[in-house]
Design a protein around this motif. Sequence first.
Motif, mmCIF file in Angstrom:
data_model
loop_
_atom_site.group_PDB
_atom_site.id
_atom_site.type_symbol
_atom_site.label_atom_id
_atom_site.label_comp_id
_atom_site.label_asym_id
_atom_site.label_seq_id
_atom_site.Cartn_x
_atom_site.Cartn_y
_atom_site.Cartn_z
ATOM 1 N N VAL A 26 0.860 -1.187 0.000
ATOM 2 C CA VAL A 26 0.000 0.000 0.000
ATOM 3 C C VAL A 26 0.895 1.237 0.000
ATOM 4 O O VAL A 26 2.009 1.207 0.485
ATOM 5 C CB VAL A 26 -0.943 0.041 1.230
ATOM 6 C CG1 VAL A 26 -1.926 -1.099 1.191
ATOM 7 C CG2 VAL A 26 -0.181 0.026 2.530
ATOM 8 N N GLY A 27 0.419 2.296 -0.559
ATOM 9 C CA GLY A 27 1.165 3.545 -0.508
ATOM 10 C C GLY A 27 1.901 3.904 -1.780
ATOM 11 O O GLY A 27 2.840 4.681 -1.757
ATOM 12 N N GLY A 28 1.517 3.338 -2.884
ATOM 13 C CA GLY A 28 2.126 3.745 -4.143
ATOM 14 C C GLY A 28 3.186 2.797 -4.640
ATOM 15 O O GLY A 28 3.242 1.631 -4.261
ATOM 16 N N ASN A 29 4.045 3.311 -5.468
ATOM 17 C CA ASN A 29 5.119 2.584 -6.121
ATOM 18 C C ASN A 29 6.308 2.566 -5.154
ATOM 19 O O ASN A 29 7.178 3.419 -5.215
ATOM 20 C CB ASN A 29 5.449 3.311 -7.425
ATOM 21 C CG ASN A 29 6.305 2.509 -8.352
ATOM 22 O OD1 ASN A 29 6.399 1.297 -8.231
ATOM 23 N ND2 ASN A 29 6.937 3.203 -9.273
ATOM 24 N N ILE A 30 6.365 1.591 -4.227
ATOM 25 C CA ILE A 30 7.329 1.645 -3.132
ATOM 26 C C ILE A 30 8.718 1.176 -3.546
ATOM 27 O O ILE A 30 8.868 0.295 -4.391
ATOM 28 C CB ILE A 30 6.839 0.847 -1.909
ATOM 29 C CG1 ILE A 30 6.816 -0.646 -2.182
ATOM 30 C CG2 ILE A 30 5.482 1.345 -1.452
ATOM 31 C CD1 ILE A 30 6.659 -1.481 -0.935
ATOM 32 N N PRO A 31 9.759 1.770 -2.931
ATOM 33 C CA PRO A 31 11.121 1.369 -3.264
ATOM 34 C C PRO A 31 11.504 0.044 -2.619
ATOM 35 O O PRO A 31 11.073 -0.278 -1.507
ATOM 36 C CB PRO A 31 11.973 2.508 -2.707
ATOM 37 C CG PRO A 31 11.146 3.124 -1.636
ATOM 38 C CD PRO A 31 9.711 2.910 -2.028
ATOM 39 N N VAL A 32 12.335 -0.715 -3.317
ATOM 40 C CA VAL A 32 12.918 -1.952 -2.804
ATOM 41 C C VAL A 32 14.409 -1.687 -2.636
ATOM 42 O O VAL A 32 15.074 -1.216 -3.560
ATOM 43 C CB VAL A 32 12.702 -3.125 -3.788
ATOM 44 C CG1 VAL A 32 13.372 -4.386 -3.265
ATOM 45 C CG2 VAL A 32 11.226 -3.359 -4.037
ATOM 46 N N PRO A 53 5.244 -12.254 -1.199
ATOM 47 C CA PRO A 53 5.583 -13.207 -0.135
ATOM 48 C C PRO A 53 6.570 -12.543 0.824
ATOM 49 O O PRO A 53 7.348 -11.680 0.411
ATOM 50 C CB PRO A 53 6.248 -14.353 -0.890
ATOM 51 C CG PRO A 53 6.864 -13.700 -2.077
ATOM 52 C CD PRO A 53 5.925 -12.567 -2.450
ATOM 53 N N LEU A 54 6.522 -12.911 2.083
ATOM 54 C CA LEU A 54 7.476 -12.389 3.062
ATOM 55 C C LEU A 54 8.288 -13.525 3.646
ATOM 56 O O LEU A 54 7.749 -14.574 3.982
ATOM 57 C CB LEU A 54 6.746 -11.674 4.201
ATOM 58 C CG LEU A 54 5.963 -10.428 3.830
ATOM 59 C CD1 LEU A 54 5.283 -9.855 5.065
ATOM 60 C CD2 LEU A 54 6.860 -9.390 3.194
ATOM 61 N N GLU A 55 9.589 -13.299 3.770
ATOM 62 C CA GLU A 55 10.427 -14.310 4.398
ATOM 63 C C GLU A 55 10.588 -14.006 5.883
ATOM 64 O O GLU A 55 10.408 -14.865 6.722
ATOM 65 C CB GLU A 55 11.779 -14.377 3.713
ATOM 66 C CG GLU A 55 12.565 -15.587 4.141
ATOM 67 C CD GLU A 55 13.712 -15.860 3.208
ATOM 68 O OE1 GLU A 55 14.827 -16.055 3.723
ATOM 69 O OE2 GLU A 55 13.507 -15.878 1.984
ATOM 70 N N PHE A 66 11.839 -8.575 4.346
ATOM 71 C CA PHE A 66 12.553 -9.134 3.207
ATOM 72 C C PHE A 66 11.584 -9.899 2.315
ATOM 73 O O PHE A 66 10.871 -10.788 2.774
ATOM 74 C CB PHE A 66 13.663 -10.072 3.669
ATOM 75 C CG PHE A 66 14.448 -10.654 2.529
ATOM 76 C CD1 PHE A 66 15.290 -9.860 1.781
ATOM 77 C CD2 PHE A 66 14.318 -11.985 2.206
ATOM 78 C CE1 PHE A 66 16.007 -10.395 0.722
ATOM 79 C CE2 PHE A 66 15.036 -12.529 1.147
ATOM 80 C CZ PHE A 66 15.882 -11.727 0.405
ATOM 81 N N ILE A 67 11.559 -9.532 1.047
ATOM 82 C CA ILE A 67 10.748 -10.216 0.045
ATOM 83 C C ILE A 67 11.701 -11.098 -0.758
ATOM 84 O O ILE A 67 12.628 -10.585 -1.389
ATOM 85 C CB ILE A 67 10.034 -9.210 -0.879
ATOM 86 C CG1 ILE A 67 9.124 -8.312 -0.043
ATOM 87 C CG2 ILE A 67 9.258 -9.928 -1.967
ATOM 88 C CD1 ILE A 67 8.527 -7.160 -0.804
ATOM 89 N N PRO A 68 11.512 -12.421 -0.714
ATOM 90 C CA PRO A 68 12.438 -13.326 -1.406
ATOM 91 C C PRO A 68 12.599 -12.978 -2.888
ATOM 92 O O PRO A 68 11.645 -12.623 -3.565
ATOM 93 C CB PRO A 68 11.781 -14.707 -1.250
ATOM 94 C CG PRO A 68 10.827 -14.570 -0.119
ATOM 95 C CD PRO A 68 10.407 -13.129 -0.079
ATOM 96 N N ASP A 69 13.818 -13.082 -3.355
ATOM 97 C CA ASP A 69 14.168 -12.823 -4.760
ATOM 98 C C ASP A 69 13.856 -11.402 -5.205
ATOM 99 O O ASP A 69 13.786 -11.134 -6.402
ATOM 100 C CB ASP A 69 13.462 -13.817 -5.704
ATOM 101 C CG ASP A 69 13.822 -15.255 -5.399
ATOM 102 O OD1 ASP A 69 15.001 -15.520 -5.099
ATOM 103 O OD2 ASP A 69 12.925 -16.111 -5.458
#
Length: 97
Positions: A26-32, A53-55, A66-69
């Motif tokens: 949520v909240g727009g185009n979020i940075p990774v 998915p969340l690790e 952390f989002i895997p891959d």
Amino acid sequence: MRPLLAALALILAAGPALAEPTARVVGGNIPVYSGPGRGYPIIGRIPDGTTVPLEYCTRRDSEWCFIPDTGWVLGSYLVGWSGKIQVTPPDFMGPGW
């Protein structure tokens, strides 16, 4: 008939798959980010409404997940607390830890 029974036995033996914890962006185009902090480089973006998915997540300063891959995102951009209950494993030794 035997191939059908064998296939059924394999399905039953496998049991129910464990669901991977997920959250929705949520909240727009979020940075990774490449690590759990704003000091790390931005390596991509995730669009609003995406289910990820969340690790695991950290609990230091702002919460990072952390989002895997994919990489790390601020937990405040995620809806779905079921995945946020897992904390950073004790062997994680990122900068500032």
